[in-house]
Write a protein that holds these residues in place. Structure first.
Motif, PDB file in Angstrom:
ATOM      1  N   GLY A   1       0.786  -1.223   0.000  1.00  0.00           N
ATOM      2  CA  GLY A   1       0.000   0.000   0.000  1.00  0.00           C
ATOM      3  C   GLY A   1       0.819   1.275   0.000  1.00  0.00           C
TER       4      GLY A   1
ATOM      5  N   GLY B   1      -2.106  -3.408   1.253  1.00  0.00           N
ATOM      6  CA  GLY B   1      -2.520  -2.949  -0.064  1.00  0.00           C
ATOM      7  C   GLY B   1      -3.965  -3.274  -0.370  1.00  0.00           C
ATOM      8  N   GLU B   2      -4.287  -3.250  -1.666  1.00  0.00           N
ATOM      9  CA  GLU B   2      -5.660  -3.507  -2.094  1.00  0.00           C
ATOM     10  C   GLU B   2      -6.109  -4.897  -1.670  1.00  0.00           C
TER      11      GLU B   2
END
Length: 335
Positions: A268, A284-285
Motif C-alpha cells: 500500500g 494494499g488492495e
C-alpha cells in the motif's frame, strides 16, 4: 394487484429460483466430475482461516491494545495459507488442507495455499530449510492428493516463492526447474490452479523471468497440455500494484497463454528498496479487486504481520511481528 396476476408472478419467481438452484447443482456435479472451474479473476474470494497467526495473536494480545486491533483486522482478511514441512509435515499436511477446505466451504470461498518446502529453500537465507529431494516429492504428492479431494473449493496454489527468481544467483537453475516441474506434476489437478514464482518488477528483467518460467512450463506439460495457470509476482514484496501489472504484462506477453497473480498484501505504500521488514509499509488492495487479460487478479499471499526474517527488529521468518502488524494497518485500524 389482481390475485391471478400475483399468482403468476410468484410462480415465475419460484420457477426462476428453481432454475438457479438446478444450475448450481449441475455446476457442482460437473466440478466434482473433474471439469475445471473458472480460473481466478476479479471478485475471487479466498479463505480467511481461523488457524492463522493473526488470529492467534489477536487472542493473546492485551484487550483494547493496538496490537490486538491490528491482529484482529488482519485475521479477518482473506489471505493465502503457507504450507511448510516444518509446520505441516507429511503426516499432517493433508489434514491441514482438509480443514482449510472446510473453512472455505463455510465462507463460500476458495482454498489458497503457498507451497514452501523445496530443497535448499531460500538458498540459505532468512527462510532457509526445506526437504531433501525424495521427501519433497512425497510431501508435494500428499498436498496434491488433499487438494484434489478439495476440488470443489477450486484450489489456488502459489508454488515456491522466490525459487525461480533466486535460481540465477544461487547457480541452480537446472535443479530448480526439475524440482518445480516434479512438484507441479505431483500437485496438478483438474480443479487446481498453479502459479509458479514470477519474482517482481524490481528483480529480474521480464525476458529472463519469462525464460525461467517457460522452462518449468515446458518440463511440466502432460499430453501437450499445461499443468500451470501462470506465475505469481510480488510475493512477500512491496512493489506498487501498477508496476507489478506492467511487469506481469511484459512477462506474460512472452509466455503464450500464461497468466499472473499479484500479491498486494503489503504494497500500500510501495517499496523503499528494502525487502526484509522495511519500516513505513502499509497493507494494499484487498484481494480480487483487479484483473485483465494477462493478470488474473490480486491476492494477499504473504500474510501481513508475519516477519520476513531476523532484520529491522523482526523475529525469525514467518513468526508474528506485532509492531509490523500495527504499522501495516495504521491507515485502516482506528486508534
Amino acid at each position: 394487484m389482481p390475485t391471478s396476476r400475483r399468482t403468476r408472478t410468484i410462480a415465475a419467481i419460484t420457477g426462476a429460483v428453481a432454475v438457479v438452484a438446478v444450475v448450481a447443482v449441475v455446476a457442482a456435479i460437473a466440478l466434482l466430475r473433474g471439469q475445471a472451474p473458472q480460473p481466478p479473476g476479479r471478485g475471487t474470494k479466498i479463505v480467511a482461516s481461523e488457524l492463522s497467526k493473526a488470529t492467534d495473536a489477536a487472542t493473546r494480545a492485551a484487550d483494547g491494545s493496538p496490537e490486538q486491533a491490528a491482529a484482529r483486522y488482519l485475521s479477518e482478511q482473506p489471505t493465502a495459507v503457507w504450507l511448510t514441512p516444518e509446520a505441516d509435515p507429511l503426516d499432517v499436511v493433508g489434514e491441514r488442507i482438509a480443514a482449510l477446505a472446510d473453512e472455505a466451504r463455510d465462507q463460500s470461498a476458495r482454498t489458497a495455499v503457498v507451497v514452501y518446502g523445496l530443497p535448499e529453500r531460500d538458498c540459505g537465507g532468512h527462510s532457509a530449510g526445506g526437504l531433501d529431494g525424495e521427501a519433497y516429492i512425497e510431501w508435494t504428492r500428499a498436498i496434491g492428493d488433499a487438494l484434489r479431494t478439495a476440488a470443489d473449493t477450486a484450489p489456488i496454489v502459489i508454488l515456491e516463492p522466490d525459487s525461480l527468481a533466486l535460481a540465477p544467483e544461487c547457480g541452480n537453475i537446472d535443479e530448480r526447474v526439475a524440482q518445480l516441474s516434479a512438484a507441479v506434476e505431483a500437485i496438478a489437478g483438474d480443479s487446481t490452479w498453479i502459479y509458479v514464482d514470477g519474482g517482481h518488477s524490481n528483480w529480474l528483467p521480464a525476458a529472463e523471468m519469462a525464460a525461467l518460467i517457460d522452462r518449468v512450463d515446458g518440463a511440466s506439460r502432460g499430453d501437450g497440455g499445461r499443468s500451470i495457470r501462470g506465475f505469481a509476482t510480488n510475493v512477500s514484496n512491496f512493489q506498487a500494484t501498477d508496476d507489478e501489472v506492467a511487469y506481469a504484462h511484459d512477462v506474460a506477453a512472452r509466455l503464450d497463454g500464461l497468466h499472473a497473480i499479484i500479491d498486494t498484501g503489503r504494497n500500500g505504500a510501495g517499496a523503499d528498496g528494502e525487502w526484509c521488514n522495511p519500516p513505513g509499509r502499509l497493507v494494499g488492495e484487498s484481494g480480487g479487486t483487479i484483473g485483465d487479460d494477462f493478470v488474473d487478479t490480486n491476492l494477499w499471499i504473504k500474510p501481513p504481520g508475519e516477519s520476513d526474517g531476523d532484520c529491522n527488529g523482526g523475529p525469525a521468518a514467518g513468526r508474528w511481528f506485532p509492531e509490523a502488524a500495527v504499522e501495516l494497518t495504521r491507515n485502516v485500524v482506528a486508534d
